[in-house]
Design an enzyme around this catalytic site. Structure first.
Site, PDB file in Angstrom:
ATOM      1  N   CYS A 172      43.057 -43.397-114.748  1.00 26.54           N
ATOM      2  CA  CYS A 172      44.475 -43.186-114.443  1.00 26.54           C
ATOM      3  C   CYS A 172      44.701 -43.018-112.944  1.00 26.54           C
ATOM      4  O   CYS A 172      45.815 -43.223-112.446  1.00 26.54           O
ATOM      5  CB  CYS A 172      45.001 -41.969-115.193  1.00 26.54           C
ATOM      6  SG  CYS A 172      44.119 -40.437-114.830  1.00 26.54           S
ATOM      7  N   ASN A 173      43.655 -42.668-112.216  1.00 29.79           N
ATOM      8  CA  ASN A 173      43.797 -42.405-110.777  1.00 29.79           C
ATOM      9  C   ASN A 173      43.285 -43.518-109.882  1.00 29.79           C
ATOM     10  O   ASN A 173      43.548 -43.501-108.672  1.00 29.79           O
ATOM     11  CB  ASN A 173      43.066 -41.105-110.400  1.00 29.79           C
ATOM     12  CG  ASN A 173      43.827 -39.881-110.852  1.00 29.79           C
ATOM     13  OD1 ASN A 173      45.051 -39.889-110.896  1.00 29.79           O
ATOM     14  ND2 ASN A 173      43.114 -38.830-111.214  1.00 29.79           N
ATOM     15  N   ARG A 174      42.551 -44.473-110.421  1.00 33.00           N
ATOM     16  CA  ARG A 174      41.967 -45.509-109.570  1.00 33.00           C
ATOM     17  C   ARG A 174      41.560 -46.736-110.376  1.00 33.00           C
ATOM     18  O   ARG A 174      41.236 -46.637-111.564  1.00 33.00           O
ATOM     19  CB  ARG A 174      40.746 -44.957-108.835  1.00 33.00           C
ATOM     20  CG  ARG A 174      39.584 -44.567-109.716  1.00 33.00           C
ATOM     21  CD  ARG A 174      38.454 -43.922-108.915  1.00 33.00           C
ATOM     22  NE  ARG A 174      38.851 -42.659-108.330  1.00 33.00           N
ATOM     23  CZ  ARG A 174      39.062 -42.453-107.027  1.00 33.00           C
ATOM     24  NH1 ARG A 174      38.868 -43.434-106.160  1.00 33.00           N
ATOM     25  NH2 ARG A 174      39.434 -41.274-106.586  1.00 33.00           N
ATOM     26  N   SER A 229      38.322 -37.086-106.457  1.00 32.90           N
ATOM     27  CA  SER A 229      39.240 -36.887-107.577  1.00 32.90           C
ATOM     28  C   SER A 229      40.443 -36.062-107.142  1.00 32.90           C
ATOM     29  O   SER A 229      40.371 -35.286-106.180  1.00 32.90           O
ATOM     30  CB  SER A 229      38.524 -36.179-108.728  1.00 32.90           C
ATOM     31  OG  SER A 229      37.445 -36.962-109.206  1.00 32.90           O
ATOM     32  N   GLY A 257      56.297 -30.217-124.965  1.00 34.11           N
ATOM     33  CA  GLY A 257      56.546 -30.914-123.704  1.00 34.11           C
ATOM     34  C   GLY A 257      55.365 -31.792-123.358  1.00 34.11           C
ATOM     35  O   GLY A 257      54.251 -31.298-123.180  1.00 34.11           O
ATOM     36  N   GLU A 303      53.332 -34.891-117.660  1.00 34.52           N
ATOM     37  CA  GLU A 303      51.966 -35.044-117.146  1.00 34.52           C
ATOM     38  C   GLU A 303      51.076 -33.867-117.537  1.00 34.52           C
ATOM     39  O   GLU A 303      49.948 -34.057-117.997  1.00 34.52           O
ATOM     40  CB  GLU A 303      52.001 -35.197-115.623  1.00 34.52           C
ATOM     41  CG  GLU A 303      50.646 -35.498-115.014  1.00 34.52           C
ATOM     42  CD  GLU A 303      50.718 -35.764-113.524  1.00 34.52           C
ATOM     43  OE1 GLU A 303      49.655 -35.781-112.887  1.00 34.52           O
ATOM     44  OE2 GLU A 303      51.833 -35.958-112.999  1.00 34.52           O
TER      45      GLU A 303
END
Length: 419
Positions: A52-54, A110, A190, A193
């Site tokens: 999800c980050n890279r 990270s 909820g 994220e």
């Protein structure tokens, strides 16, 4: 020009989420992309890491083909390369590329420093590379060094100690009291994220009996299907919330939506986590008998303490990485002289065999066997010093000169490598 490891990368550091998520690759997409790297660009070794980050491609190549890789990725995802190319970064120096792979894999790059999930994502990426025959000798060697470095990191440093994200601290706290509850029911309210991250962490830790609730039902259904959780209709929250033993709320609201009045008839211990800003749970709700409230400030304090310890351990982690990178570089350099070593051995073995054949007819089987052992031992001793000198020259960056000398002395260019 020899092949070198290179990197083309897009990450949270230089690209917004809406760009990164458009480029994320699942297993089938990753494997299809490997085929394009192989068939279109002729690459034989590569590692594709997509989280999800890279999304990053580590590849071995004489020439830089990073732009071509981005165009292939854009084409596969149905995006114009011009829309994304400015977000990418490149590493073309091999030493820097190897160091970067170690640092990414161990969690130095990270969003949550020291992230424990990234090493598992790297292992999965390595497996997919191997599945597609794109993990050659270099990728195998580097990745095994990465995994060994990770073991050292855990054993020798405090870099992974404690939970360093809101979701991990929340679930860690939860795990401290869950064993005291009988088949506890957990509600994640909820699914932004933070809420989704909590749900994911519960799933990864094999915590079951979880229900999710969100204003948008489609999001609830998506997360529930992904992690095999139950769904609670948002409209039923007030009437059903009292049935849960643990409630984690990260729902966005202008004022608290979980109130003391919901628990007027409470007869058991319940644990509430308010991860919202503004707060979504009435702050004095723990005045109700049996209710225990953890606020975001307390969670954040624990997170900050863990991150501080991890930051303090970074020099130790980098020291481990530096040692492992040197080992990989030495191995890589020796790999360059490996063909010369094999040719030299083959050349000397050919001389030995030819000389032996001149005398075998006049020897008994016993004499021939003895001569074979003697001459074989002599060859091993003769070749030992050149091999050691070659490997030492590699570390000094002077192997080319010695290779040329050996080639001239033994005419190695005409020697064929034997398996």
């Amino acid at each position: 020009m020899s092949e070198r490891l290179r990197v083309v990368s897009i990450s949270y550091k230089n690209a917004p989420l809406e760009i990164r998520e458009r480029l994320a690759l699942n297993e089938s997409e990753t494997k299809a992309f490997y085929l394009k790297l192989k068939d279109v660009l002729g690459l034989t070794e590569a590692l594709v890491l997509s989280t999800c980050n890279r999304t990053e491609v580590y590849y071995k190549s004489e020439e830089k083909v990073s732009t071509e890789i981005i165009k292939l990725l854009a084409a596969q995802k149905g995006i114009l390369s011009s829309e994304i190319i400015t977000y990418f970064e490149y590493v073309d120096d091999e030493q820097s590329a190897i160091s970067y792979l170690f640092e990414v894999s161990l969690g130095l790059h990270s969003q949550v420093v020291g992230d424990q999930q990234i090493i598992n994502q790297v292992k999965l990426a390595y497996q997919w590379s191997a599945d597609m025959d794109m993990a050659g000798p270099f990728i195998h060697r580097v990745l095994h060094a990465v995994f060994f470095a990770n073991k050292r990191l855990v054993q020798e440093t405090s870099f992974r100690d404690g939970a360093a994200s809101t979701s991990y601290v929340t679930v860690d706290l939860m795990e401290s009291f869950l064993p005291m509850l009988s088949n506890p029911k957990i509600l994640v309210l909820g699914l932004g994220e933070i809420g989704e991250d909590v749900a994911k962490t519960l799933f990864e830790k094999n915590i079951t009996n979880v229900t999710v609730c969100n204003r948008t039902k489609e999001k609830s259904l998506e997360i529930a299907e992904k992690f095999a959780f139950e769904v609670l209709e948002f409209e039923s929250l007030i009437s059903e919330i009292g049935h849960f033993d643990v409630v984690v709320s990260s729902v966005r609201a202008e004022k608290p939506i979980i109130k003391k009045s919901f628990f007027n008839n409470n007869k058991s211990v319940k644990y509430l986590f308010d991860l919202s800003v503004p707060r979504s749970i009435e702050p004095d709700i723990d005045n109700v008998a049996g209710l225990v409230l953890y606020g975001l400030d307390e969670i954040q304090k624990r997170t900050d303490n863990a991150i501080e310890k991890r930051l303090e351990a970074i020099p130790e982690v980098k020291s481990i990485i530096n040692e492992m990178v040197v080992d990989v570089e030495n191995w890589s350099k020796e790999l360059l002289v490996s063909p010369t070593i094999h040719k030299l051995k083959n050349a000397l073995e050919t001389i030995r065999q030819e000389e032996m054949s001149r005398y075998l007819k006049s020897m008994s089987v016993e004499e021939a066997d003895k001569m074979d052992k003697i001459t074989s031992a002599m060859m091993q001793k003769i070749i030992k010093l050149p091999v050691l000198q070659l490997k030492a020259a590699c570390k000094r960056g002077e192997a080319d000169t010695l290779i040329d000398v050996l080639n001239d002395l033994f005419d190695l260019e005409k020697v064929k490598l034997k398996n």
